[in-house]
Design a protein around this motif. Structure first.
Motif, PDB file in Angstrom:
ATOM      1  N   PRO A  95     -39.366   5.463  13.785  1.00 40.30           N
ATOM      2  CA  PRO A  95     -37.975   5.658  13.380  1.00 40.30           C
ATOM      3  C   PRO A  95     -37.553   4.668  12.303  1.00 40.30           C
ATOM      4  O   PRO A  95     -37.972   3.506  12.297  1.00 40.30           O
ATOM      5  CB  PRO A  95     -37.198   5.400  14.681  1.00 40.30           C
ATOM      6  N   VAL A  96     -36.741   5.124  11.374  1.00 34.18           N
ATOM      7  CA  VAL A  96     -36.093   4.269  10.381  1.00 34.18           C
ATOM      8  C   VAL A  96     -34.594   4.348  10.645  1.00 34.18           C
ATOM      9  O   VAL A  96     -34.006   5.425  10.607  1.00 34.18           O
ATOM     10  CB  VAL A  96     -36.400   4.738   8.944  1.00 34.18           C
ATOM     11  N   ALA A  97     -33.987   3.219  10.941  1.00 36.40           N
ATOM     12  CA  ALA A  97     -32.552   3.171  11.216  1.00 36.40           C
ATOM     13  C   ALA A  97     -31.874   2.287  10.182  1.00 36.40           C
ATOM     14  O   ALA A  97     -32.368   1.199   9.863  1.00 36.40           O
ATOM     15  CB  ALA A  97     -32.294   2.623  12.620  1.00 36.40           C
ATOM     16  N   ALA A  98     -30.764   2.770   9.637  1.00 40.62           N
ATOM     17  CA  ALA A  98     -30.018   2.005   8.649  1.00 40.62           C
ATOM     18  C   ALA A  98     -28.538   2.039   8.989  1.00 40.62           C
ATOM     19  O   ALA A  98     -27.984   3.092   9.295  1.00 40.62           O
ATOM     20  CB  ALA A  98     -30.235   2.590   7.251  1.00 40.62           C
ATOM     21  N   ALA A  99     -27.919   0.868   8.960  1.00 41.46           N
ATOM     22  CA  ALA A  99     -26.482   0.775   9.214  1.00 41.46           C
ATOM     23  C   ALA A  99     -25.746   0.576   7.898  1.00 41.46           C
ATOM     24  O   ALA A  99     -26.259  -0.066   6.977  1.00 41.46           O
ATOM     25  CB  ALA A  99     -26.184  -0.384  10.160  1.00 41.46           C
ATOM     26  N   ALA A 100     -24.555   1.137   7.802  1.00 39.11           N
ATOM     27  CA  ALA A 100     -23.738   1.010   6.599  1.00 39.11           C
ATOM     28  C   ALA A 100     -22.280   0.861   7.005  1.00 39.11           C
ATOM     29  O   ALA A 100     -21.867   1.332   8.064  1.00 39.11           O
ATOM     30  CB  ALA A 100     -23.907   2.239   5.701  1.00 39.11           C
ATOM     31  N   ILE A 101     -21.510   0.202   6.144  1.00 37.56           N
ATOM     32  CA  ILE A 101     -20.062   0.105   6.366  1.00 37.56           C
ATOM     33  C   ILE A 101     -19.424   1.398   5.878  1.00 37.56           C
ATOM     34  O   ILE A 101     -19.706   1.864   4.781  1.00 37.56           O
ATOM     35  CB  ILE A 101     -19.467  -1.101   5.632  1.00 37.56           C
ATOM     36  N   SER A 102     -18.576   1.962   6.690  1.00 40.40           N
ATOM     37  CA  SER A 102     -17.934   3.230   6.362  1.00 40.40           C
ATOM     38  C   SER A 102     -16.934   3.063   5.219  1.00 40.40           C
ATOM     39  O   SER A 102     -16.296   2.014   5.081  1.00 40.40           O
ATOM     40  CB  SER A 102     -17.220   3.773   7.600  1.00 40.40           C
ATOM     41  N   ARG A 103     -16.788   4.118   4.410  1.00 37.73           N
ATOM     42  CA  ARG A 103     -15.848   4.096   3.290  1.00 37.73           C
ATOM     43  C   ARG A 103     -14.415   3.832   3.756  1.00 37.73           C
ATOM     44  O   ARG A 103     -13.613   3.228   3.037  1.00 37.73           O
ATOM     45  CB  ARG A 103     -15.926   5.425   2.530  1.00 37.73           C
ATOM     46  N   SER A 104     -14.086   4.289   4.950  1.00 36.62           N
ATOM     47  CA  SER A 104     -12.717   4.126   5.443  1.00 36.62           C
ATOM     48  C   SER A 104     -12.423   2.729   5.963  1.00 36.62           C
ATOM     49  O   SER A 104     -11.254   2.355   6.114  1.00 36.62           O
ATOM     50  CB  SER A 104     -12.441   5.133   6.576  1.00 36.62           C
ATOM     51  N   ALA A 105     -13.450   1.941   6.238  1.00 36.33           N
ATOM     52  CA  ALA A 105     -13.258   0.652   6.920  1.00 36.33           C
ATOM     53  C   ALA A 105     -12.339  -0.313   6.173  1.00 36.33           C
ATOM     54  O   ALA A 105     -11.454  -0.919   6.793  1.00 36.33           O
ATOM     55  CB  ALA A 105     -14.613   0.006   7.204  1.00 36.33           C
ATOM     56  N   PRO A 106     -12.519  -0.515   4.849  1.00 34.37           N
ATOM     57  CA  PRO A 106     -11.650  -1.491   4.184  1.00 34.37           C
ATOM     58  C   PRO A 106     -10.169  -1.131   4.235  1.00 34.37           C
ATOM     59  O   PRO A 106      -9.329  -1.979   4.554  1.00 34.37           O
ATOM     60  CB  PRO A 106     -12.170  -1.504   2.741  1.00 34.37           C
ATOM     61  N   VAL A 107      -9.844   0.130   3.936  1.00 34.86           N
ATOM     62  CA  VAL A 107      -8.428   0.486   3.912  1.00 34.86           C
ATOM     63  C   VAL A 107      -7.829   0.438   5.315  1.00 34.86           C
ATOM     64  O   VAL A 107      -6.678   0.000   5.501  1.00 34.86           O
ATOM     65  CB  VAL A 107      -8.226   1.873   3.255  1.00 34.86           C
ATOM     66  N   VAL A 108      -8.598   0.831   6.323  1.00 39.72           N
ATOM     67  CA  VAL A 108      -8.097   0.763   7.696  1.00 39.72           C
ATOM     68  C   VAL A 108      -7.898  -0.687   8.122  1.00 39.72           C
ATOM     69  O   VAL A 108      -6.852  -1.058   8.683  1.00 39.72           O
ATOM     70  CB  VAL A 108      -9.067   1.475   8.663  1.00 39.72           C
ATOM     71  N   ASP A 109      -8.881  -1.537   7.839  1.00 38.91           N
ATOM     72  CA  ASP A 109      -8.805  -2.925   8.286  1.00 38.91           C
ATOM     73  C   ASP A 109      -7.723  -3.698   7.546  1.00 38.91           C
ATOM     74  O   ASP A 109      -6.985  -4.487   8.152  1.00 38.91           O
ATOM     75  CB  ASP A 109     -10.164  -3.604   8.098  1.00 38.91           C
ATOM     76  N   LEU A 110      -7.615  -3.487   6.236  1.00 35.54           N
ATOM     77  CA  LEU A 110      -6.579  -4.183   5.480  1.00 35.54           C
ATOM     78  C   LEU A 110      -5.186  -3.713   5.878  1.00 35.54           C
ATOM     79  O   LEU A 110      -4.237  -4.509   5.923  1.00 35.54           O
ATOM     80  CB  LEU A 110      -6.801  -3.983   3.981  1.00 35.54           C
ATOM     81  N   THR A 111      -5.044  -2.426   6.199  1.00 38.94           N
ATOM     82  CA  THR A 111      -3.765  -1.932   6.692  1.00 38.94           C
ATOM     83  C   THR A 111      -3.425  -2.565   8.029  1.00 38.94           C
ATOM     84  O   THR A 111      -2.281  -2.984   8.282  1.00 38.94           O
ATOM     85  CB  THR A 111      -3.793  -0.397   6.829  1.00 38.94           C
ATOM     86  N   ARG A 112      -4.440  -2.643   8.902  1.00 35.78           N
ATOM     87  CA  ARG A 112      -4.231  -3.277  10.217  1.00 35.78           C
ATOM     88  C   ARG A 112      -3.756  -4.714  10.072  1.00 35.78           C
ATOM     89  O   ARG A 112      -2.946  -5.210  10.865  1.00 35.78           O
ATOM     90  CB  ARG A 112      -5.548  -3.243  11.008  1.00 35.78           C
ATOM     91  N   GLN A 113      -4.259  -5.413   9.049  1.00 37.51           N
ATOM     92  CA  GLN A 113      -3.893  -6.802   8.826  1.00 37.51           C
ATOM     93  C   GLN A 113      -2.573  -6.962   8.074  1.00 37.51           C
ATOM     94  O   GLN A 113      -2.101  -8.080   7.872  1.00 37.51           O
ATOM     95  CB  GLN A 113      -4.992  -7.512   8.031  1.00 37.51           C
ATOM     96  N   GLY A 114      -1.976  -5.849   7.647  1.00 36.98           N
ATOM     97  CA  GLY A 114      -0.734  -5.922   6.899  1.00 36.98           C
ATOM     98  C   GLY A 114      -0.910  -6.470   5.498  1.00 36.98           C
ATOM     99  O   GLY A 114       0.018  -7.074   4.925  1.00 36.98           O
ATOM    100  N   ARG A 115      -2.104  -6.225   4.909  1.00 37.36           N
ATOM    101  CA  ARG A 115      -2.411  -6.834   3.615  1.00 37.36           C
ATOM    102  C   ARG A 115      -2.350  -5.851   2.449  1.00 37.36           C
ATOM    103  O   ARG A 115      -2.743  -6.172   1.330  1.00 37.36           O
ATOM    104  CB  ARG A 115      -3.798  -7.476   3.663  1.00 37.36           C
ATOM    105  N   ILE A 116      -1.866  -4.641   2.684  1.00 34.49           N
ATOM    106  CA  ILE A 116      -1.711  -3.685   1.584  1.00 34.49           C
ATOM    107  C   ILE A 116      -0.242  -3.653   1.169  1.00 34.49           C
ATOM    108  O   ILE A 116       0.641  -3.363   1.972  1.00 34.49           O
ATOM    109  CB  ILE A 116      -2.191  -2.281   1.989  1.00 34.49           C
ATOM    110  N   ASP A 117      -0.007  -4.017  -0.090  1.00 39.97           N
ATOM    111  CA  ASP A 117       1.340  -4.006  -0.643  1.00 39.97           C
ATOM    112  C   ASP A 117       1.274  -3.498  -2.077  1.00 39.97           C
ATOM    113  O   ASP A 117       0.229  -3.015  -2.529  1.00 39.97           O
ATOM    114  CB  ASP A 117       1.976  -5.402  -0.575  1.00 39.97           C
ATOM    115  N   ALA A 118       2.381  -3.599  -2.784  1.00 40.65           N
ATOM    116  CA  ALA A 118       2.421  -3.074  -4.152  1.00 40.65           C
ATOM    117  C   ALA A 118       1.388  -3.740  -5.044  1.00 40.65           C
ATOM    118  O   ALA A 118       0.842  -3.106  -5.964  1.00 40.65           O
ATOM    119  CB  ALA A 118       3.820  -3.260  -4.735  1.00 40.65           C
ATOM    120  N   ARG A 119       1.077  -5.004  -4.795  1.00 44.51           N
ATOM    121  CA  ARG A 119       0.113  -5.714  -5.632  1.00 44.51           C
ATOM    122  C   ARG A 119      -1.318  -5.319  -5.322  1.00 44.51           C
ATOM    123  O   ARG A 119      -2.141  -5.123  -6.220  1.00 44.51           O
ATOM    124  CB  ARG A 119       0.270  -7.239  -5.447  1.00 44.51           C
TER     125      ARG A 119
END
Length: 216
Positions: A95-119
């Motif tokens: 078996p070959v197994a590869a892990a990757a960070i999902s495309r949605s992860a940054p926007v979800v995590d930054l939103t959770r942290q309250g770090r998305i604003d106009a800037r």
């Protein structure tokens, strides 16, 4: 037996001076969920010990240590420039197994942290559109995958199309929300939910990480 290769300077700086990767999977409930689910999935797809495992991009060896303790012979390679080429050392039928960070992860995590604003919103949207991370977001040089891209990379490397798993499932943002320590019931519920929907194409990309597995 860890081996080290030259890294892109920003990645080396990030993991040397900014972020302690060694305790990431134990420090937060979100990390605990990722660790528990990844071990669960690997135990399902790996051959029985004492098989030999090549852990590419294994970092400080959290998974390598777990595998070695389970009786596997583990070779850890970190910061290798060509993962696909290195993975050709897998024996036929392995078996070959590869892990990757999902495309949605940054926007979800930054939103959770309250770090998305106009800037920051334009940069975050650009990362979501391209998958190429801007280190201004606080993370290092990286690429975030859509599920279908991970499949395409396997086939481009000459491997069969992999089976995809969502590692954390869709409830992972709740576990570290607002810095509140979740109850064990919430952690267990998130774990159970991840198991139920792990291969559902409609929710794969909602996991923070993806795991792709194919037989060479």
């Amino acid at each position: 037996m860890p081996e080290h290769r030259p890294a892109e300077p920003d990645i080396l700086r990030y993991y040397t001076d900014v972020f302690a990767e060694a305790d990431r999977l134990h420090r937060t409930p979100q990390g605990r969920l990722e660790f528990a689910r990844t071990k669960e999935l690997l135990a399902r797809v790996l051959p029985d010990a004492p098989a030999t495992v090549l852990d590419i991009g294994g970092g400080p060896g959290v998974y390598a240590g777990w595998l070695a303790a389970a009786g596997y012979r583990v070779h850890l390679l970190d910061l290798v420039p060509s993962h696909a080429t290195a993975a050709r050392v897998t024996r036929p039928g392995g078996p070959v197994a590869a892990a990757a960070i999902s495309r949605s992860a940054p926007v979800v995590d930054l939103t959770r942290q309250g770090r998305i604003d106009a800037r920051t919103r334009p940069a975050v949207l650009a990362v979501y559109a391209s998958g190429v991370n801007d280190p201004e977001t606080g993370f290092t040089t990286a690429y975030f995958h859509q599920p279908e891209q991970l499949v395409a990379e396997f086939t481009a490397a000459g491997l069969p199309a992999p089976r995809l798993y969502g590692i954390e499932g869709p409830l992972w943002p709740l576990l570290d929300a607002l810095g509140v320590q979740p109850t064990e019931r919430l952690f267990t519920d998130a774990l159970d939910c991840a198991r139920v929907v792990e291969s559902d194409p409609s929710v794969l990309g909602s996991s923070g990480h993806l795991l792709a597995v194919a037989v060479a």
